[in-house]
Enzyme design. Structure first.
Site, short mmCIF file in Angstrom:
data_model
loop_
_atom_site.label_atom_id
_atom_site.label_comp_id
_atom_site.label_asym_id
_atom_site.label_seq_id
_atom_site.Cartn_x
_atom_site.Cartn_y
_atom_site.Cartn_z
N SER A 98 -45.39 18.15 5.93
CA SER A 98 -44.73 17.24 4.99
C SER A 98 -44.57 15.85 5.61
O SER A 98 -43.91 15.69 6.65
CB SER A 98 -43.35 17.78 4.62
OG SER A 98 -42.62 16.76 3.97
N HIS A 142 -48.47 17.61 2.51
CA HIS A 142 -47.40 17.80 1.52
C HIS A 142 -46.68 16.47 1.30
O HIS A 142 -46.22 15.83 2.25
CB HIS A 142 -46.43 18.86 2.06
CG HIS A 142 -45.33 19.25 1.14
ND1 HIS A 142 -45.48 20.21 0.16
CD2 HIS A 142 -44.04 18.84 1.05
CE1 HIS A 142 -44.32 20.38 -0.48
NE2 HIS A 142 -43.43 19.55 0.04
N ASP A 167 -43.63 14.60 -0.67
CA ASP A 167 -42.37 14.83 -1.38
C ASP A 167 -42.00 13.62 -2.22
O ASP A 167 -41.65 12.57 -1.69
CB ASP A 167 -41.26 15.14 -0.38
CG ASP A 167 -41.44 16.49 0.27
OD1 ASP A 167 -41.47 17.49 -0.48
OD2 ASP A 167 -41.58 16.55 1.51
N MET A 211 -39.43 12.01 -4.69
CA MET A 211 -38.00 12.16 -5.07
C MET A 211 -37.55 10.93 -5.83
O MET A 211 -37.89 9.80 -5.46
CB MET A 211 -37.14 12.32 -3.82
CG MET A 211 -37.57 13.44 -2.89
SD MET A 211 -36.38 13.64 -1.55
CE MET A 211 -37.24 14.83 -0.51
N HIS A 257 -45.20 17.52 -4.29
CA HIS A 257 -44.00 18.28 -4.66
C HIS A 257 -43.06 17.31 -5.37
O HIS A 257 -42.46 16.45 -4.74
CB HIS A 257 -43.39 18.85 -3.36
CG HIS A 257 -42.08 19.55 -3.55
ND1 HIS A 257 -41.24 19.83 -2.50
CD2 HIS A 257 -41.48 20.04 -4.67
CE1 HIS A 257 -40.17 20.47 -2.95
NE2 HIS A 257 -40.28 20.59 -4.25
N MET A 276 -39.87 16.30 -6.92
CA MET A 276 -38.43 16.56 -7.05
C MET A 276 -37.86 15.44 -7.91
O MET A 276 -37.18 14.54 -7.43
CB MET A 276 -37.79 16.62 -5.67
CG MET A 276 -38.12 17.91 -4.92
SD MET A 276 -37.89 17.76 -3.15
CE MET A 276 -39.43 16.96 -2.72
N MET A 278 -37.92 27.16 -2.46
CA MET A 278 -37.26 26.26 -1.54
C MET A 278 -36.36 27.06 -0.60
O MET A 278 -35.58 27.90 -1.06
CB MET A 278 -36.41 25.23 -2.30
CG MET A 278 -37.20 24.22 -3.11
SD MET A 278 -38.40 23.26 -2.15
CE MET A 278 -37.33 22.45 -0.94
N ASP A 330 -40.68 26.04 1.70
CA ASP A 330 -40.49 24.63 2.05
C ASP A 330 -39.03 24.42 2.41
O ASP A 330 -38.14 24.63 1.58
CB ASP A 330 -40.88 23.77 0.84
CG ASP A 330 -40.74 22.28 1.10
OD1 ASP A 330 -40.49 21.88 2.26
OD2 ASP A 330 -40.89 21.51 0.12
#
Ligand code: DX5
Ligand code: ZN
Length: 227
Positions: free
Chosen positions: A8, A32, A34, A36, A65, A67, A136, A174
């Site tokens: 990540s 990966h 993230d 957000m 991913h 979020m 998660m 994760d």
């Protein structure tokens, strides 16, 4: 069952993303990313423009991913941009089937994520729409949090659901995945492992990926679910 490692970049240096991506390019399976939005989680990272730039430089496929509060709106553009996997959160999606289908229609793998407190059973009927389940193992939002062992029973149940489904759905973990915790995850049924701080806070990120893979492979070879 092949072990896959997805470092990540949340724990990487955001001002040097291309270099950080190439540091694990030869040894990892995915990168990966993230995303957000400060609404679904209390943190703000990066969005589609940064992913589009990263796609020009990274050789590893991107595992995005999301979020964010509006995955139905944003997930398809990530897939259309070239992300090879796009994962949405079950808690945020209003029309998960439509969105998962849109991700696949754009040529990407479709992932469905659940937080530690979200049960997986209500989503069992969605498995035909899903290429990867993400459980998660921390509350999403930040890297470097301690691994939540309380997710392990759910991981075992998810592996059973996947076996019953009979498909080839990957099971990703994760959060807090490290040399201390990865074997527990593999033994419980995970086959795709996200690791942020365990890779990017290490002196040698590539060596860290290799060590994680070795441990996961060893634990998988002894795991009943993989036999
Ligand atoms: C957390 C993110 C993770 C994060 C994991 O919400 O989804 O991908 O980078 O970081 P570590 O591995 O440090 O827990
Ligand atoms: Zn993540």
């Amino acid at each position: 069952m092949a072990v896959q490692i997805s470092p990540s970049i949340l724990s990487a240096d955001f001002a040097r993303l291309a270099d950080e991506a190439s540091a694990v390019a030869g040894v990892a399976d995915w990168l990966h990313v993230d995303v957000m939005d400060n609404h679904f989680v209390p943190n703000l990272t990066l969005g589609l423009p940064v992913v589009e730039s990263l796609l020009k430089h990274a050789t590893l496929p991107l595992d995005c991913h999301l979020m964010i509060e509006q995955p139905d709106r944003w997930a398809p553009p990530f897939a259309e941009a070239g992300a090879r996997n796009v994962t949405i959160h079950a808690e945020a999606a209003r029309a998960p089937v439509r969105t998962l289908r849109a991700i696949r229609a754009a040529g990407a793998r479709a992932g469905l994520a659940v937080n530690p407190g979200t049960a997986i059973e209500p989503y069992a009927d969605l498995l035909p729409e899903v290429d990867m389940l993400l459980l998660m193992t921390v509350e999403p939002g930040f890297g470097g949090q301690p691994f939540l062992d309380l997710v392990l029973p759910k991981l075992r149940r998810a592996r059973e659901l996947i076996a019953r489904h009979g498909g080839t759905v990957w099971l990703q973990v994760d959060g807090g995945v490290s040399e201390q915790t990865i074997e527990r995850c593999a033994a419980a049924g995970a086959d795709v492992f996200v690791a942020g701080s365990a890779v990017y806070q290490a002196d040698d990120p590539a060596a860290a990926v290799q060590a994680l893979r070795q441990q996961a492979e060893r634990a998988t070879s002894h795991a009943a679910w993989a036999g």
